[in-house]
Design a protein around this motif. Structure first.
Motif, short mmCIF file in Angstrom:
data_model
loop_
_atom_site.label_atom_id
_atom_site.label_comp_id
_atom_site.label_asym_id
_atom_site.label_seq_id
_atom_site.Cartn_x
_atom_site.Cartn_y
_atom_site.Cartn_z
N ARG A 177 -37.96 24.89 -34.46
CA ARG A 177 -38.42 26.08 -33.75
C ARG A 177 -37.63 26.40 -32.49
O ARG A 177 -37.62 27.55 -32.07
CB ARG A 177 -39.89 25.93 -33.38
N VAL A 178 -37.03 25.41 -31.84
CA VAL A 178 -36.33 25.67 -30.58
C VAL A 178 -35.01 26.37 -30.85
O VAL A 178 -34.46 26.30 -31.96
CB VAL A 178 -36.12 24.38 -29.76
N LYS A 179 -34.49 27.02 -29.82
CA LYS A 179 -33.29 27.85 -29.99
C LYS A 179 -31.99 27.12 -29.64
O LYS A 179 -30.99 27.27 -30.32
CB LYS A 179 -33.42 29.10 -29.14
N GLY A 180 -31.98 26.37 -28.56
CA GLY A 180 -30.74 25.79 -28.08
C GLY A 180 -30.29 24.57 -28.86
O GLY A 180 -31.11 23.76 -29.29
N PRO A 181 -28.98 24.41 -29.03
CA PRO A 181 -28.47 23.26 -29.79
C PRO A 181 -28.69 21.92 -29.08
O PRO A 181 -28.94 20.91 -29.74
CB PRO A 181 -26.98 23.55 -29.94
N TRP A 224 -32.02 16.92 -28.74
CA TRP A 224 -32.96 16.11 -27.99
C TRP A 224 -34.20 15.79 -28.84
O TRP A 224 -34.64 14.65 -28.88
CB TRP A 224 -33.34 16.87 -26.72
N TYR A 225 -34.72 16.80 -29.52
CA TYR A 225 -35.87 16.55 -30.41
C TYR A 225 -35.47 15.71 -31.62
O TYR A 225 -36.27 14.93 -32.14
CB TYR A 225 -36.51 17.86 -30.84
N SER A 226 -34.26 15.85 -32.08
CA SER A 226 -33.77 15.01 -33.17
C SER A 226 -33.73 13.54 -32.75
O SER A 226 -34.07 12.65 -33.54
CB SER A 226 -32.38 15.47 -33.59
N ALA A 227 -33.32 13.29 -31.51
CA ALA A 227 -33.29 11.93 -31.00
C ALA A 227 -34.70 11.35 -30.93
O ALA A 227 -34.92 10.18 -31.28
CB ALA A 227 -32.64 11.90 -29.62
N LYS A 228 -35.66 12.15 -30.50
CA LYS A 228 -37.05 11.69 -30.46
C LYS A 228 -37.54 11.37 -31.87
O LYS A 228 -38.25 10.37 -32.09
CB LYS A 228 -37.95 12.75 -29.84
N GLY A 229 -37.18 12.20 -32.83
CA GLY A 229 -37.56 11.95 -34.22
C GLY A 229 -36.93 10.68 -34.76
O GLY A 229 -37.55 9.93 -35.51
N LEU A 254 -28.96 17.55 -20.10
CA LEU A 254 -28.30 18.74 -20.62
C LEU A 254 -29.30 19.71 -21.24
O LEU A 254 -29.19 20.93 -21.08
CB LEU A 254 -27.25 18.34 -21.65
N ALA A 255 -30.29 19.16 -21.94
CA ALA A 255 -31.32 20.01 -22.56
C ALA A 255 -32.18 20.67 -21.49
O ALA A 255 -32.57 21.83 -21.63
CB ALA A 255 -32.18 19.17 -23.50
N ARG A 256 -32.46 19.95 -20.40
CA ARG A 256 -33.23 20.55 -19.31
C ARG A 256 -32.48 21.73 -18.71
O ARG A 256 -33.07 22.78 -18.45
CB ARG A 256 -33.51 19.51 -18.22
N LYS A 257 -31.19 21.56 -18.48
CA LYS A 257 -30.39 22.67 -17.94
C LYS A 257 -30.38 23.85 -18.90
O LYS A 257 -30.47 25.00 -18.50
CB LYS A 257 -28.95 22.22 -17.68
N GLU A 297 -31.71 27.62 -18.08
CA GLU A 297 -30.84 28.79 -18.23
C GLU A 297 -31.45 29.81 -19.18
O GLU A 297 -31.35 31.01 -18.96
CB GLU A 297 -29.46 28.36 -18.71
N GLN A 298 -32.07 29.34 -20.25
CA GLN A 298 -32.73 30.26 -21.19
C GLN A 298 -33.88 30.99 -20.51
O GLN A 298 -34.06 32.20 -20.70
CB GLN A 298 -33.25 29.51 -22.41
N LYS A 299 -34.65 30.29 -19.68
CA LYS A 299 -35.77 30.92 -18.98
C LYS A 299 -35.25 31.94 -17.97
O LYS A 299 -35.82 33.03 -17.83
CB LYS A 299 -36.62 29.87 -18.26
N ARG A 300 -34.17 31.61 -17.27
CA ARG A 300 -33.59 32.56 -16.31
C ARG A 300 -33.07 33.81 -17.02
O ARG A 300 -33.26 34.91 -16.55
CB ARG A 300 -32.46 31.90 -15.52
N SER A 301 -32.40 33.62 -18.15
CA SER A 301 -31.86 34.78 -18.86
C SER A 301 -32.96 35.64 -19.46
O SER A 301 -32.84 36.86 -19.50
CB SER A 301 -30.87 34.33 -19.94
N GLU A 302 -34.04 35.02 -19.90
CA GLU A 302 -35.16 35.78 -20.45
C GLU A 302 -35.88 36.56 -19.36
O GLU A 302 -36.30 37.69 -19.57
CB GLU A 302 -36.16 34.85 -21.16
#
Length: 105
Positions: free
Chosen positions: A23-27, A32-37, A89-92, A96-101
């Protein structure tokens, strides 16, 4: 009983992280979620290997358990390395996505 609970929790977390990853947009966030999985499925394999050895107790079960535990430990180790690498990197990326939105609105 504890191993069964560990089975269920780790599998539920694995499925949850894979759904969120889709569901998330950024690579970087996807990684990051793949690592958790990967960590969650590694814990499942470790618990499965321990349970297989404890319930069966044969030489073949010991060999299979050793393989599952080794594979699980590898998943946890490499997942943890990827998690620690991608977290800042995922936090940044999310910021950035929140700022652009917010600037588009």
């Amino acid at each position: 009983m504890l191993l069964i609970l560990l089975f269920v929790v780790s599998l539920v977390l694995y499925v949850y992280f894979k759904v969120v990853q889709a569901r998330v947009k950024g690579p970087l966030e996807k990684g990051w979620y793949s690592a958790k999985g990967s960590i969650a499925i590694g814990i499942f394999f470790i618990a499965f290997g321990i349970n297989a050895y404890l319930t069966l107790g044969t030489t073949i079960a010991a060999f299979v358990a050793l393989l599952f535990v080794a594979f699980g430990l590898a998943n946890v180790y490499f997942g943890w390395k990827q998690y620690r690498k991608l977290l800042p990197l995922a936090r940044k990326e999310v910021e950035e996505q929140k700022r652009s939105e917010s600037s588009e609105s």
